[in-house]
Motif scaffolding. Structure first.
Motif, PDB file in Angstrom:
ATOM      1  N   LYS A  20       0.846  -1.207   0.000  1.00 49.45           N
ATOM      2  CA  LYS A  20       0.000   0.000   0.000  1.00 49.45           C
ATOM      3  C   LYS A  20       0.880   1.256   0.000  1.00 49.45           C
ATOM      4  O   LYS A  20       0.616   2.216  -0.712  1.00 49.45           O
ATOM      5  CB  LYS A  20      -0.889   0.032   1.249  1.00 49.45           C
ATOM      6  CG  LYS A  20      -2.199  -0.682   1.066  1.00 49.45           C
ATOM      7  CD  LYS A  20      -3.094  -0.407   2.271  1.00 49.45           C
ATOM      8  CE  LYS A  20      -4.317  -1.314   2.190  1.00 49.45           C
ATOM      9  NZ  LYS A  20      -4.980  -1.442   3.467  1.00 49.45           N
ATOM     10  N   ALA A  21       1.936   1.236   0.833  1.00 50.43           N
ATOM     11  CA  ALA A  21       2.817   2.411   0.916  1.00 50.43           C
ATOM     12  C   ALA A  21       3.555   2.614  -0.410  1.00 50.43           C
ATOM     13  O   ALA A  21       3.776   3.748  -0.851  1.00 50.43           O
ATOM     14  CB  ALA A  21       3.813   2.231   2.058  1.00 50.43           C
ATOM     15  N   MET A  22       3.902   1.525  -1.074  1.00 52.80           N
ATOM     16  CA  MET A  22       4.608   1.643  -2.355  1.00 52.80           C
ATOM     17  C   MET A  22       3.682   2.226  -3.424  1.00 52.80           C
ATOM     18  O   MET A  22       4.068   3.092  -4.206  1.00 52.80           O
ATOM     19  CB  MET A  22       5.145   0.272  -2.784  1.00 52.80           C
ATOM     20  CG  MET A  22       6.179  -0.262  -1.803  1.00 52.80           C
ATOM     21  SD  MET A  22       6.687  -1.943  -2.160  1.00 52.80           S
ATOM     22  CE  MET A  22       7.802  -1.657  -3.523  1.00 52.80           C
ATOM     23  N   MET A 208      10.607  -7.704   6.330  1.00 57.56           N
ATOM     24  CA  MET A 208       9.262  -7.690   5.731  1.00 57.56           C
ATOM     25  C   MET A 208       9.058  -6.651   4.641  1.00 57.56           C
ATOM     26  O   MET A 208       7.924  -6.381   4.240  1.00 57.56           O
ATOM     27  CB  MET A 208       8.179  -7.467   6.812  1.00 57.56           C
ATOM     28  CG  MET A 208       8.117  -8.558   7.840  1.00 57.56           C
ATOM     29  SD  MET A 208       7.399 -10.031   7.081  1.00 57.56           S
ATOM     30  CE  MET A 208       7.203 -11.075   8.521  1.00 57.56           C
ATOM     31  N   GLY A 209      10.136  -6.033   4.192  1.00 53.95           N
ATOM     32  CA  GLY A 209      10.007  -5.018   3.158  1.00 53.95           C
ATOM     33  C   GLY A 209      10.075  -5.617   1.759  1.00 53.95           C
ATOM     34  O   GLY A 209      10.130  -6.844   1.582  1.00 53.95           O
ATOM     35  N   PRO A 256      17.786   6.654  -5.623  1.00 52.95           N
ATOM     36  CA  PRO A 256      17.551   5.429  -4.848  1.00 52.95           C
ATOM     37  C   PRO A 256      16.218   4.766  -5.178  1.00 52.95           C
ATOM     38  O   PRO A 256      15.389   5.338  -5.891  1.00 52.95           O
ATOM     39  CB  PRO A 256      17.570   5.925  -3.396  1.00 52.95           C
ATOM     40  CG  PRO A 256      17.290   7.382  -3.446  1.00 52.95           C
ATOM     41  CD  PRO A 256      17.640   7.879  -4.823  1.00 52.95           C
ATOM     42  N   ASN A 257      16.044   3.579  -4.638  1.00 49.68           N
ATOM     43  CA  ASN A 257      14.796   2.832  -4.832  1.00 49.68           C
ATOM     44  C   ASN A 257      13.730   3.413  -3.905  1.00 49.68           C
ATOM     45  O   ASN A 257      13.472   2.903  -2.819  1.00 49.68           O
ATOM     46  CB  ASN A 257      15.064   1.351  -4.511  1.00 49.68           C
ATOM     47  CG  ASN A 257      13.805   0.497  -4.577  1.00 49.68           C
ATOM     48  OD1 ASN A 257      12.729   0.985  -4.944  1.00 49.68           O
ATOM     49  ND2 ASN A 257      13.935  -0.768  -4.233  1.00 49.68           N
ATOM     50  N   LEU A 258      13.127   4.516  -4.355  1.00 52.30           N
ATOM     51  CA  LEU A 258      12.206   5.247  -3.474  1.00 52.30           C
ATOM     52  C   LEU A 258      10.909   4.481  -3.167  1.00 52.30           C
ATOM     53  O   LEU A 258      10.496   4.445  -1.999  1.00 52.30           O
ATOM     54  CB  LEU A 258      11.920   6.637  -4.051  1.00 52.30           C
ATOM     55  CG  LEU A 258      13.178   7.536  -4.097  1.00 52.30           C
ATOM     56  CD1 LEU A 258      12.939   8.759  -4.969  1.00 52.30           C
ATOM     57  CD2 LEU A 258      13.602   7.955  -2.692  1.00 52.30           C
ATOM     58  N   PRO A 259      10.283   3.828  -4.155  1.00 54.59           N
ATOM     59  CA  PRO A 259       9.109   3.026  -3.784  1.00 54.59           C
ATOM     60  C   PRO A 259       9.494   1.923  -2.783  1.00 54.59           C
ATOM     61  O   PRO A 259       8.739   1.609  -1.865  1.00 54.59           O
ATOM     62  CB  PRO A 259       8.648   2.409  -5.115  1.00 54.59           C
ATOM     63  CG  PRO A 259       9.273   3.246  -6.169  1.00 54.59           C
ATOM     64  CD  PRO A 259      10.535   3.816  -5.606  1.00 54.59           C
ATOM     65  N   GLY A 260      10.699   1.371  -2.961  1.00 57.57           N
ATOM     66  CA  GLY A 260      11.183   0.339  -2.035  1.00 57.57           C
ATOM     67  C   GLY A 260      11.368   0.893  -0.635  1.00 57.57           C
ATOM     68  O   GLY A 260      11.002   0.258   0.365  1.00 57.57           O
ATOM     69  N   ILE A 261      11.912   2.109  -0.557  1.00 56.05           N
ATOM     70  CA  ILE A 261      12.120   2.733   0.751  1.00 56.05           C
ATOM     71  C   ILE A 261      10.759   3.005   1.414  1.00 56.05           C
ATOM     72  O   ILE A 261      10.590   2.813   2.624  1.00 56.05           O
ATOM     73  CB  ILE A 261      12.968   4.019   0.603  1.00 56.05           C
ATOM     74  CG1 ILE A 261      14.412   3.620   0.225  1.00 56.05           C
ATOM     75  CG2 ILE A 261      12.960   4.867   1.880  1.00 56.05           C
ATOM     76  CD1 ILE A 261      15.325   4.781  -0.150  1.00 56.05           C
ATOM     77  N   ALA A 262       9.769   3.398   0.608  1.00 54.88           N
ATOM     78  CA  ALA A 262       8.413   3.618   1.157  1.00 54.88           C
ATOM     79  C   ALA A 262       7.877   2.314   1.750  1.00 54.88           C
ATOM     80  O   ALA A 262       7.311   2.278   2.851  1.00 54.88           O
ATOM     81  CB  ALA A 262       7.481   4.136   0.070  1.00 54.88           C
ATOM     82  N   GLY A 263       8.084   1.216   1.026  1.00 58.33           N
ATOM     83  CA  GLY A 263       7.617  -0.089   1.518  1.00 58.33           C
ATOM     84  C   GLY A 263       8.383  -0.525   2.758  1.00 58.33           C
ATOM     85  O   GLY A 263       7.795  -1.025   3.725  1.00 58.33           O
ATOM     86  N   LEU A 264       9.695  -0.295   2.753  1.00 63.00           N
ATOM     87  CA  LEU A 264      10.516  -0.699   3.904  1.00 63.00           C
ATOM     88  C   LEU A 264      10.114   0.085   5.149  1.00 63.00           C
ATOM     89  O   LEU A 264      10.047  -0.457   6.254  1.00 63.00           O
ATOM     90  CB  LEU A 264      12.003  -0.485   3.571  1.00 63.00           C
ATOM     91  CG  LEU A 264      12.995  -0.866   4.671  1.00 63.00           C
ATOM     92  CD1 LEU A 264      12.870  -2.347   5.035  1.00 63.00           C
ATOM     93  CD2 LEU A 264      14.432  -0.576   4.218  1.00 63.00           C
TER      94      LEU A 264
END
Ligand code: PLP
Length: 385
Positions: A20-22, A208-209, A256-264
């Motif tokens: 959802k955050a991604m 869990m990211g 950077p992997n911004l959607p990934g950071i949002a998920g993490l």
């Protein structure tokens, strides 16, 4: 829906907050980091990245009052380890590691050995995967510039005595780098309490990211001694033609992997709300059920520790008749059970455990597994072996 028993490869499913955050990042905020102006979207992205650094610094007991600048993002723990090892080890440096390592440690070390003449010592572990501390101390006595090791075996779940290792490294003044791939998000780890020079983590297993996330928590003076592996745009100090020396920019060139950071970030918040202790206890209870059944099956050989003491719920087994790849295939085809056969990117660990070259079948439990699933896995194993 099948039964997922391959959480040591990547945790699945993820808490629903993570995708959802991604999605939210990609469809609404979604600006680049430090490469815009001061629009609300630019500021939201900056806030997201800084908050995630803060969460990681706090989660891993970062240095200087958990200063978020000493958290570097990478795309996984493999990259994190490469950044540290290739940036720190110079020609003729000496490094000690263990005989239970993943290739994420072994392969960069072997390249540094062949190309830079780095002297690599592989300190032996016992046949259950535990590091032989006497031999490790001997290696430290001989003089080392760096120690690097995994916190827990990805093959058989054996947890290393990291407090003792850290004490020895401090005693001999050797910086210690930890590969926390299997333990981050399951065990409480404090980089500061352990005196780690660098704690390397991956975002997509116990944390869990999403895949494609990971990083490093640095001891500040050690970070100063490491050269960046990748150089380029940072969105900062653009008048300079050389890489900035200050963190986090020093080790983070490129978008950077911004959607990934949002998920993490969402995953870290989920862990905080759920509680590490709750996660660990649930995985342990499920692991206990599986371990007891495995030990009862005379036609199944278990590698590593035979109790839950000093291990995670990661089990490596081999059928006495037949091979682990066929067993994995039958579990998948006949019962929908996903597990991983083979060598798990860790040939040296399998040599230590006595399961090289055939490898083993790895069953790795995760927080979202259920008792019913474990019962089905046990029944399937009993029938197949
Ligand atoms: C102990 C250990 N180190 C390193 C890795 C590499 O992880 P990643 O592929 O996320 O870089 C793994 C993953 O399997 C692992 O278990």
């Amino acid at each position: 829906m099948g039964i997922y028993m391959n959480n040591a490869a990547t945790s699945w499913p993820k808490p629903e907050e993570v995708p959802k955050a991604m999605y939210q990042f990609m469809t609404s905020s979604g600006a680049n980091l430090a490469r815009g102006s001061s629009s609300s979207r630019d500021l939201e992205t900056l806030d997201l990245v800084t908050t995630t650094r803060e969460r990681l610094a706090s989660f891993f007991g970062g240095y200087k009052d958990e200063d978020p600048r000493y958290v570097t993002f990478t795309s996984n723990v493999t990259e994190a380890l490469n950044v540290v090892l290739k940036g720190f080890l110079r020609p003729s440096s000496r490094v000690v590691t263990t005989s239970m390592e993943h290739n994420a440690v072994m392969r960069p070390l072997r390249r540094l050995e062949s190309e830079r003449g780095v002297k690599v010592t592989v300190s032996p572990c016992f046949s259950d995967g535990t590091l032989d501390l006497e031999r490790f101390e001997q290696a430290l006595k001989e003089g080392q510039d760096l120690a690097v090791m995994s916190h827990c075996s990805n093959v058989c779940g054996t947890i290393q005595p990291i407090e003792e290792v850290s004490k020895l490294c401090r005693q001999y003044g050797v910086p210690l780098v930890l590969d926390s791939a299997q333990t981050a998000g399951v065990l409480d780890i404090s980089a500061r309490d352990l005196g780690l020079a660098a704690l390397c983590f991956t975002g997509h297993k116990g944390l869990m990211g999403p895949q494609g996330t990971g990083g490093i928590v640095w001891e500040p003076s050690f970070a100063e001694r490491v050269k960046p592996l990748v150089e380029g745009g940072t969105g900062s100090l653009s008048h300079l033609q050389v890489q900035p020396e200050s963190l986090p920019d020093k080790f983070e060139a490129g978008t950077p992997n911004l959607p990934g950071i949002a998920g993490l970030s969402a995953a870290l918040e989920w862990i905080r709300k759920t509680g590490l202790e709750t996660i660990r206890e649930k995985e342990k209870k499920l692991g206990e059920l599986l371990l007891e059944a495995i030990l009862d099956m005379k036609k199944l050989t278990l590698y590593g520790k035979k109790t839950m003491q000093g291990r995670l719920s990661v089990f490596a087994v081999n059928p006495q008749d037949g091979d682990n790849a066929t067993l994995a295939l039958k579990l998948a085809d006949e019962y929908g059970i996903e597990a991983r056969p083979g060598l798990h990117c860790a040939p040296v660990a399998h040599e230590t455990l006595g399961s090289f070259p055939q490898g083993a079948l790895r069953l790795s439990v995760g927080y979202f597994n259920t008792k019913e699933e474990i019962s089905t896995v046990i029944k399937a194993l009993k029938t197949l072996v």
